[in-house]
Write a protein that holds these residues in place. Structure first.
Motif, PDB file in Angstrom:
ATOM      1  N   TRP A  98       2.729  29.353  -2.782  1.00  0.00           N
ATOM      2  CA  TRP A  98       2.550  30.789  -2.580  1.00  0.00           C
ATOM      3  C   TRP A  98       1.824  31.101  -1.334  1.00  0.00           C
TER       4      TRP A  98
ATOM      5  N   GLU B 156       0.915  38.517  -2.178  1.00  0.00           N
ATOM      6  CA  GLU B 156       1.129  37.207  -2.592  1.00  0.00           C
ATOM      7  C   GLU B 156       2.593  36.860  -2.619  1.00  0.00           C
TER       8      GLU B 156
ATOM      9  N   LEU C 170      -0.129  34.367   1.238  1.00  0.00           N
ATOM     10  CA  LEU C 170      -0.662  35.888   1.325  1.00  0.00           C
ATOM     11  C   LEU C 170      -0.106  36.331   2.788  1.00  0.00           C
TER      12      LEU C 170
END
Length: 188
Positions: free
Chosen positions: A163, A128, A165
């Motif tokens: 955020w 993350e 990934l």
């Protein structure tokens, strides 16, 4: 499973895969044969084999070019250090050459590393990442590149936090390449 070739009426050979099984139907023992054309699979296997050969060739080229490139990088770095250390007053043209050579050699080194990556199976190391923080940190590195020193580079984000990934190193490489290419495409 049995692989073989089948002669077509027009005289062409077709690779086939055959599977045969026995089964009982009433008091009789019967055979069932299924023959499948596997031309597409064979062509794909040949293409994969060819790609593997190209990958091996690319890896060999990278290794052969990397050794002289390393020497060029070392000698250029030493030359730049000596010029600074000895306080030599070279004309502007001569002062820019070692810097340009070093920058281009570094770019070539990155290109070789990218070529080498294509020859290997890549595994992403996903984590993350807060994108604003990530880009801000990455911009500090970009601003220090010789080609970017006279550029104004800033992040203007409308998001307080976002955020994602992703693989930090791969994303860093993508952003640096995009920004560097953009900087090289426009005037100061």
């Amino acid at each position: 499973m049995l692989e073989s070739v089948y002669w077509c009426k027009d005289g062409t050979l077709v690779p086939v895969e055959a599977s045969i099984c026995l089964f009982e139907s009433g008091a009789r023992l019967l055979e069932l044969a299924v023959v499948r054309d596997i031309r597409d699979r064979k062509q794909a296997e040949q293409a994969m084999s060819r790609l593997a050969e190209i990958g091996e060739l690319a890896a060999m080229i990278v290794h052969e070019v990397r050794n002289p490139l390393t020497m060029v990088l070392i000698l250029t770095t030493v030359l730049m250090g000596l010029t600074s250390f000895c306080n030599l007053n070279l004309i502007d043209f001569a002062q820019q050459r070692p810097s340009l050579a070093l920058e281009e050699a570094e770019r070539l080194k990155r290109l070789l590393n990218e070529m080498l990556l294509y020859t290997r199976h890549q595994v992403l190391q996903c984590a993350e990442l807060e994108i604003n923080e990530f880009v801000t940190e990455m911009l500090e590195a970009v601003r220090s590149l010789p080609a970017m020193m006279n550029r104004k580079i800033e992040l203007i984000s409308t998001l307080s936090a976002a955020w994602i990934l992703g693989d930090r190193d791969k994303l860093r490489q993508i952003f640096i390449n995009l920004i560097k290419n953009a900087g090289e495409a426009v005037e100061d």
